[in-house]
Design a protein around this motif. Sequence first.
Motif, PDB file in Angstrom:
ATOM      1  N   PRO A  40       0.834  -1.204   0.000  1.00  0.00           N
ATOM      2  CA  PRO A  40       0.000   0.000   0.000  1.00  0.00           C
ATOM      3  C   PRO A  40       0.868   1.254   0.000  1.00  0.00           C
ATOM      4  O   PRO A  40       1.976   1.268   0.543  1.00  0.00           O
ATOM      5  CB  PRO A  40      -0.808  -0.112   1.293  1.00  0.00           C
ATOM      6  N   LEU A  41       0.354   2.300  -0.598  1.00  0.00           N
ATOM      7  CA  LEU A  41       1.034   3.584  -0.576  1.00  0.00           C
ATOM      8  C   LEU A  41       0.999   4.149   0.839  1.00  0.00           C
ATOM      9  O   LEU A  41       0.070   3.844   1.602  1.00  0.00           O
ATOM     10  CB  LEU A  41       0.347   4.557  -1.526  1.00  0.00           C
ATOM     11  N   VAL A  43       0.053   6.947   1.890  1.00  0.00           N
ATOM     12  CA  VAL A  43      -1.183   7.682   2.129  1.00  0.00           C
ATOM     13  C   VAL A  43      -2.372   6.737   2.327  1.00  0.00           C
ATOM     14  O   VAL A  43      -3.394   7.124   2.873  1.00  0.00           O
ATOM     15  CB  VAL A  43      -1.454   8.694   0.995  1.00  0.00           C
ATOM     16  N   GLU A  44      -2.241   5.504   1.918  1.00  0.00           N
ATOM     17  CA  GLU A  44      -3.299   4.520   2.144  1.00  0.00           C
ATOM     18  C   GLU A  44      -3.252   3.947   3.552  1.00  0.00           C
ATOM     19  O   GLU A  44      -4.205   3.323   3.992  1.00  0.00           O
ATOM     20  CB  GLU A  44      -3.197   3.394   1.114  1.00  0.00           C
ATOM     21  N   CYS A  45      -2.144   4.167   4.251  1.00  0.00           N
ATOM     22  CA  CYS A  45      -1.973   3.618   5.600  1.00  0.00           C
ATOM     23  C   CYS A  45      -2.305   4.619   6.699  1.00  0.00           C
ATOM     24  O   CYS A  45      -2.901   4.254   7.707  1.00  0.00           O
ATOM     25  CB  CYS A  45      -0.534   3.130   5.791  1.00  0.00           C
ATOM     26  N   ASP A  47      -2.260   9.251   7.817  1.00  0.00           N
ATOM     27  CA  ASP A  47      -1.909  10.634   7.506  1.00  0.00           C
ATOM     28  C   ASP A  47      -0.431  10.845   7.797  1.00  0.00           C
ATOM     29  O   ASP A  47       0.130  10.165   8.667  1.00  0.00           O
ATOM     30  CB  ASP A  47      -2.707  11.610   8.381  1.00  0.00           C
ATOM     31  N   ALA A  63      -5.016  10.345   4.534  1.00  0.00           N
ATOM     32  CA  ALA A  63      -5.490   8.989   4.287  1.00  0.00           C
ATOM     33  C   ALA A  63      -6.977   8.937   3.940  1.00  0.00           C
ATOM     34  O   ALA A  63      -7.389   8.143   3.099  1.00  0.00           O
ATOM     35  CB  ALA A  63      -5.198   8.101   5.494  1.00  0.00           C
ATOM     36  N   THR A  65      -8.872  10.918   2.272  1.00  0.00           N
ATOM     37  CA  THR A  65      -9.177  11.321   0.896  1.00  0.00           C
ATOM     38  C   THR A  65      -8.195  10.744  -0.124  1.00  0.00           C
ATOM     39  O   THR A  65      -8.462  10.764  -1.321  1.00  0.00           O
ATOM     40  CB  THR A  65      -9.147  12.852   0.758  1.00  0.00           C
ATOM     41  N   GLY A  66      -7.043  10.257   0.337  1.00  0.00           N
ATOM     42  CA  GLY A  66      -6.010   9.771  -0.575  1.00  0.00           C
ATOM     43  C   GLY A  66      -5.232  10.894  -1.232  1.00  0.00           C
ATOM     44  O   GLY A  66      -4.442  10.682  -2.139  1.00  0.00           O
ATOM     45  N   ASP A 118      -4.843  15.697  -6.350  1.00  0.00           N
ATOM     46  CA  ASP A 118      -6.234  15.680  -6.780  1.00  0.00           C
ATOM     47  C   ASP A 118      -6.575  16.806  -7.758  1.00  0.00           C
ATOM     48  O   ASP A 118      -7.727  16.997  -8.106  1.00  0.00           O
ATOM     49  CB  ASP A 118      -7.179  15.731  -5.583  1.00  0.00           C
TER      50      ASP A 118
END
Length: 124
Positions: A40-41, A43-45, A47, A63, A65-66, A118
Motif C-alpha cells: 500500500p502507498l 497515504v493509504e496507511c 496521515d 489517508a 481522501t487519498g 487531486d
Amino acid sequence: MTHAARLTAATRLHLWALRSLVAAYWQRPDAPIWTATALPLPVECADYDLTLAAPGFRVLGHAATGRVEVQLLWNAGAGAPPMQPLGSWRRLGQVLLRRPLRRANYAAKYRREAYSSDRSFCET
C-alpha cells in the motif's frame, strides 16, 4: 477551466507519466519491479506530514481522501499565480504555423506554493 482544457491537461499529464515507464519496460520479466508484492502507498496507511529540508519540500498525506500535497517552502505565500490568456502574437502564430502554441504560463506552473494529487498540474 473548460472541460476541453481539463481533458487536454489530463492527456498531457498521462503522456508524461507513461514516459516514466520506459525504464521499467527495459527490465527483464523476472526483475523485482515486475515480481515484487504490491504494497500500500503511505497515504493509504495513515496521515503524514514530512518536511524534506534539502529540497525545501513539505509533503502532506491525507489517508481519508487519498490526497497528497507537496508544498514548496521557498514559494511560501506565493499562492497560485493566475493562468495567462493566449496573447495575440501566439494566436497569430497558431494560424500561421497551423498548430497550437503553449501559453506563456511559466509562473502559473512553476512558481506555485503547492501541488496536489487531486488537481491537474495547471489547474488553479
